[in-house]
Design a protein around this motif. Structure first.
Motif, PDB file in Angstrom:
ATOM      1  N   LEU A  19       1.092  -1.397   0.295  1.00 22.28           N
ATOM      2  CA  LEU A  19       0.190  -0.195   0.165  1.00 22.28           C
ATOM      3  C   LEU A  19       1.265   1.377  -0.308  1.00 22.28           C
ATOM      4  N   ALA A  20       2.109   1.084   0.657  1.00 24.79           N
ATOM      5  CA  ALA A  20       2.680   2.266   1.009  1.00 24.79           C
ATOM      6  C   ALA A  20       3.189   2.318  -0.180  1.00 24.79           C
ATOM      7  N   GLY A  21       3.685   1.233  -1.155  1.00 24.28           N
ATOM      8  CA  GLY A  21       4.548   1.652  -2.372  1.00 24.28           C
ATOM      9  C   GLY A  21       3.755   2.382  -3.820  1.00 24.28           C
ATOM     10  N   LEU A  22       2.730   1.943  -3.597  1.00 21.47           N
ATOM     11  CA  LEU A  22       1.099   2.256  -4.430  1.00 21.47           C
ATOM     12  C   LEU A  22       1.185   4.058  -4.349  1.00 21.47           C
ATOM     13  N   VAL A  23       0.975   3.868  -2.966  1.00 24.85           N
ATOM     14  CA  VAL A  23       1.133   5.931  -2.866  1.00 24.85           C
ATOM     15  C   VAL A  23       1.822   6.524  -3.427  1.00 24.85           C
ATOM     16  N   LYS A  24       3.270   6.282  -3.009  1.00 25.98           N
ATOM     17  CA  LYS A  24       4.366   6.600  -3.609  1.00 25.98           C
ATOM     18  C   LYS A  24       4.680   6.808  -4.770  1.00 25.98           C
ATOM     19  N   GLY A  25       3.871   5.142  -5.429  1.00 26.30           N
ATOM     20  CA  GLY A  25       3.897   5.326  -6.957  1.00 26.30           C
ATOM     21  C   GLY A  25       3.327   7.253  -7.430  1.00 26.30           C
ATOM     22  N   VAL A  26       2.113   6.797  -6.844  1.00 26.80           N
ATOM     23  CA  VAL A  26       0.569   7.340  -7.849  1.00 26.80           C
ATOM     24  C   VAL A  26       1.390   8.911  -7.412  1.00 26.80           C
ATOM     25  N   VAL A  27       1.851   9.356  -5.840  1.00 24.29           N
ATOM     26  CA  VAL A  27       2.301  10.494  -5.389  1.00 24.29           C
ATOM     27  C   VAL A  27       2.875  10.475  -5.731  1.00 24.29           C
ATOM     28  N   GLY A  28       4.122  10.629  -5.764  1.00 28.87           N
ATOM     29  CA  GLY A  28       5.657  10.886  -5.420  1.00 28.87           C
ATOM     30  C   GLY A  28       6.108  10.621  -3.495  1.00 28.87           C
ATOM     31  N   LEU A  29       5.064  10.757  -2.989  1.00 30.73           N
ATOM     32  CA  LEU A  29       5.318  10.021  -1.758  1.00 30.73           C
ATOM     33  C   LEU A  29       4.708   9.937  -0.871  1.00 30.73           C
ATOM     34  N   SER A  56      12.676   2.061   1.298  1.00 34.59           N
ATOM     35  CA  SER A  56      12.599   3.170   1.597  1.00 34.59           C
ATOM     36  C   SER A  56      14.080   3.968   0.976  1.00 34.59           C
ATOM     37  N   MET A  57      14.921   3.092   0.982  1.00 32.53           N
ATOM     38  CA  MET A  57      16.273   3.639   0.218  1.00 32.53           C
ATOM     39  C   MET A  57      16.022   3.954  -1.389  1.00 32.53           C
ATOM     40  N   VAL A  58      15.617   2.355  -1.339  1.00 31.76           N
ATOM     41  CA  VAL A  58      15.590   1.688  -2.957  1.00 31.76           C
ATOM     42  C   VAL A  58      14.449   2.366  -4.033  1.00 31.76           C
ATOM     43  N   THR A  59      13.384   2.419  -3.345  1.00 33.49           N
ATOM     44  CA  THR A  59      12.017   3.015  -3.934  1.00 33.49           C
ATOM     45  C   THR A  59      13.171   5.355  -3.988  1.00 33.49           C
ATOM     46  N   ASN A  60      13.552   5.458  -2.918  1.00 35.84           N
ATOM     47  CA  ASN A  60      14.072   7.158  -3.205  1.00 35.84           C
ATOM     48  C   ASN A  60      15.105   6.963  -3.965  1.00 35.84           C
ATOM     49  N   VAL A  61      15.562   6.263  -4.196  1.00 34.35           N
ATOM     50  CA  VAL A  61      16.960   6.272  -5.268  1.00 34.35           C
ATOM     51  C   VAL A  61      16.265   5.897  -6.748  1.00 34.35           C
ATOM     52  N   LEU A 212       7.984  -2.412  -3.897  1.00 36.54           N
ATOM     53  CA  LEU A 212       8.405  -1.655  -5.194  1.00 36.54           C
ATOM     54  C   LEU A 212       7.665  -2.486  -6.533  1.00 36.54           C
ATOM     55  N   ALA A 213       7.089  -3.367  -5.876  1.00 39.31           N
ATOM     56  CA  ALA A 213       5.680  -3.731  -7.139  1.00 39.31           C
ATOM     57  C   ALA A 213       4.650  -2.547  -6.440  1.00 39.31           C
ATOM     58  N   GLY A 214       4.266  -1.699  -5.515  1.00 35.50           N
ATOM     59  CA  GLY A 214       3.198  -1.061  -5.302  1.00 35.50           C
ATOM     60  C   GLY A 214       3.946  -0.001  -6.096  1.00 35.50           C
ATOM     61  N   MET A 215       4.897   0.225  -5.774  1.00 32.78           N
ATOM     62  CA  MET A 215       5.356   1.569  -6.754  1.00 32.78           C
ATOM     63  C   MET A 215       5.068   1.396  -7.842  1.00 32.78           C
ATOM     64  N   PHE A 216       5.290   0.385  -8.441  1.00 26.47           N
ATOM     65  CA  PHE A 216       5.233   0.076 -10.021  1.00 26.47           C
ATOM     66  C   PHE A 216       3.511   0.471 -10.141  1.00 26.47           C
ATOM     67  N   ILE A 217       2.915  -0.738  -9.239  1.00 28.76           N
ATOM     68  CA  ILE A 217       1.452  -0.295  -9.960  1.00 28.76           C
ATOM     69  C   ILE A 217       1.094   1.345  -9.602  1.00 28.76           C
ATOM     70  N   GLY A 218       1.292   1.685  -8.556  1.00 27.58           N
ATOM     71  CA  GLY A 218       1.076   3.497  -8.555  1.00 27.58           C
ATOM     72  C   GLY A 218       1.390   4.015  -9.264  1.00 27.58           C
ATOM     73  N   GLN A 219       2.670   3.966 -11.015  1.00 26.01           N
ATOM     74  CA  GLN A 219       3.107   4.670 -11.156  1.00 26.01           C
ATOM     75  C   GLN A 219       2.286   4.453 -13.113  1.00 26.01           C
ATOM     76  N   TRP A 220       1.364   3.049 -12.691  1.00 26.63           N
ATOM     77  CA  TRP A 220       1.315   3.147 -13.948  1.00 26.63           C
ATOM     78  C   TRP A 220      -0.360   3.085 -13.432  1.00 26.63           C
ATOM     79  N   LEU A 221      -0.938   3.863 -12.192  1.00 27.08           N
ATOM     80  CA  LEU A 221      -2.188   4.039 -11.514  1.00 27.08           C
ATOM     81  C   LEU A 221      -2.619   5.548 -12.480  1.00 27.08           C
ATOM     82  N   ARG A 222      -0.422   6.868 -11.762  1.00 25.35           N
ATOM     83  CA  ARG A 222      -0.951   7.530 -11.943  1.00 25.35           C
ATOM     84  C   ARG A 222      -1.653   8.310 -12.870  1.00 25.35           C
ATOM     85  N   HIS A 223      -1.406   7.634 -14.219  1.00 22.48           N
ATOM     86  CA  HIS A 223      -2.598   8.116 -15.280  1.00 22.48           C
ATOM     87  C   HIS A 223      -3.270   7.958 -16.224  1.00 22.48           C
ATOM     88  N   ARG A 224      -4.307   7.278 -14.847  1.00 24.21           N
ATOM     89  CA  ARG A 224      -5.175   6.398 -15.578  1.00 24.21           C
ATOM     90  C   ARG A 224      -6.316   6.967 -14.055  1.00 24.21           C
TER      91      ARG A 224
END
Length: 251
Positions: A19-29, A56-61, A212-224
């Motif tokens: 969930l936290a990765g998904l939020v970061k993927g959509v809103v950037g934080l 946190s380290m990997v997703t921030n990098v 990372l899975a949540g972050m990539f899903i969030g980035q996909w959702l960001r445009h939808r």
């Protein structure tokens, strides 16, 4: 005891970082805020912060290298970044243990403040002439809050939002600030032995997968989906979570 406890929390840890990765993927934080907030319902903030380090380290990098102005940002933001490190390490070394007892309550209060600012669509403006003295002050306060709660968004994020950066540069600047804050927190935890336990370090590394899975899903959702609507729901949920933690911690 610690290993058994962490094994019993596997589902919570996995869901939280997804969930936290998904939020970061959509809103950037929001990854540390969501992760430490939810994990704080089941474990002390210090342990939640230790689990946060690797995801946190990997997703921030990853976020850090999405923009084109890393060198320029580093030169402009170094007083803030250096002060974050100093504030984190000084607070961890000097704050009395009695204050750490109320870390859950302070975490809840920080989340409530962050959520209220988000719902108000607070957009501060930082004059260029004020950066020289304001950046170190903001950094030290952010570092101290990081040391106590494991959350490094207040007041650094509103400050960075007030620098007048374009959208892509803002995302990169947040990634730079979060990366340095994570390093400072990791050093502090190592100094106090919190990351030296194999179960905690192993759980933090395993949490990378759902994050990372949540972050990539969030980035996909960001445009939808509507980012504005998502942010409103995110801050409403954060407000409820922070209020629960604050009330539980203080009462």
């Amino acid at each position: 005891m610690e290993s058994t406890f962490l094994n019993g929390q596997t589902t919570l840890i996995g869901f939280t970082f997804l969930l936290a990765g998904l939020v970061k993927g959509v809103v950037g934080l929001g990854l540390p805020t969501v992760a430490v907030g939810l994990l704080g319902l089941a474990m002390p903030p210090a342990q939640a912060a230790a689990l946060l380090v690797a995801p946190s380290m990997v997703t921030n990098v990853v976020q850090l290298y999405t923009g084109p102005r890393l060198g320029e940002l580093a030169r402009r933001m170094w007083p803030l970044l250096a002060a974050i490190c100093v504030g984190t390490w000084l607070a961890a070394a000097l704050l009395p243990p009695s204050l750490m007892v109320h870390a859950t309550a302070w975490l809840g209060a920080a989340l409530v403040l962050y959520a209220v600012l988000g719902l108000m669509a607070f957009h501060p403006k930082v004059p260029l002439a004020a950066e020289g003295w304001l950046a170190p002050l903001i950094g030290v306060v952010t570092g101290a809050i990081t040391a106590v709660t494991g959350v490094f968004v207040i007041p650094a994020v509103p400050y960075i939002q007030g620098l007048g950066l374009d959208r892509e540069t803002l995302v990169q600047a947040l990634g730079l600030s979060f990366t340095v804050s994570t390093i400072a927190l990791a050093v502090s935890l190592v100094m106090h032995g919190a990351l030296l336990h194999t179960p905690v370090l192993g759980a933090s590394l395993l949490a990378l997968v759902p994050a990372l899975a949540g972050m990539f899903i969030g980035q996909w959702l960001r445009h939808r989906i509507s980012a504005a609507r998502f942010r409103k729901l995110f801050f409403c949920g954060l407000l409820l979570l922070g209020a629960e933690l604050a009330l539980r911690g203080f009462f």
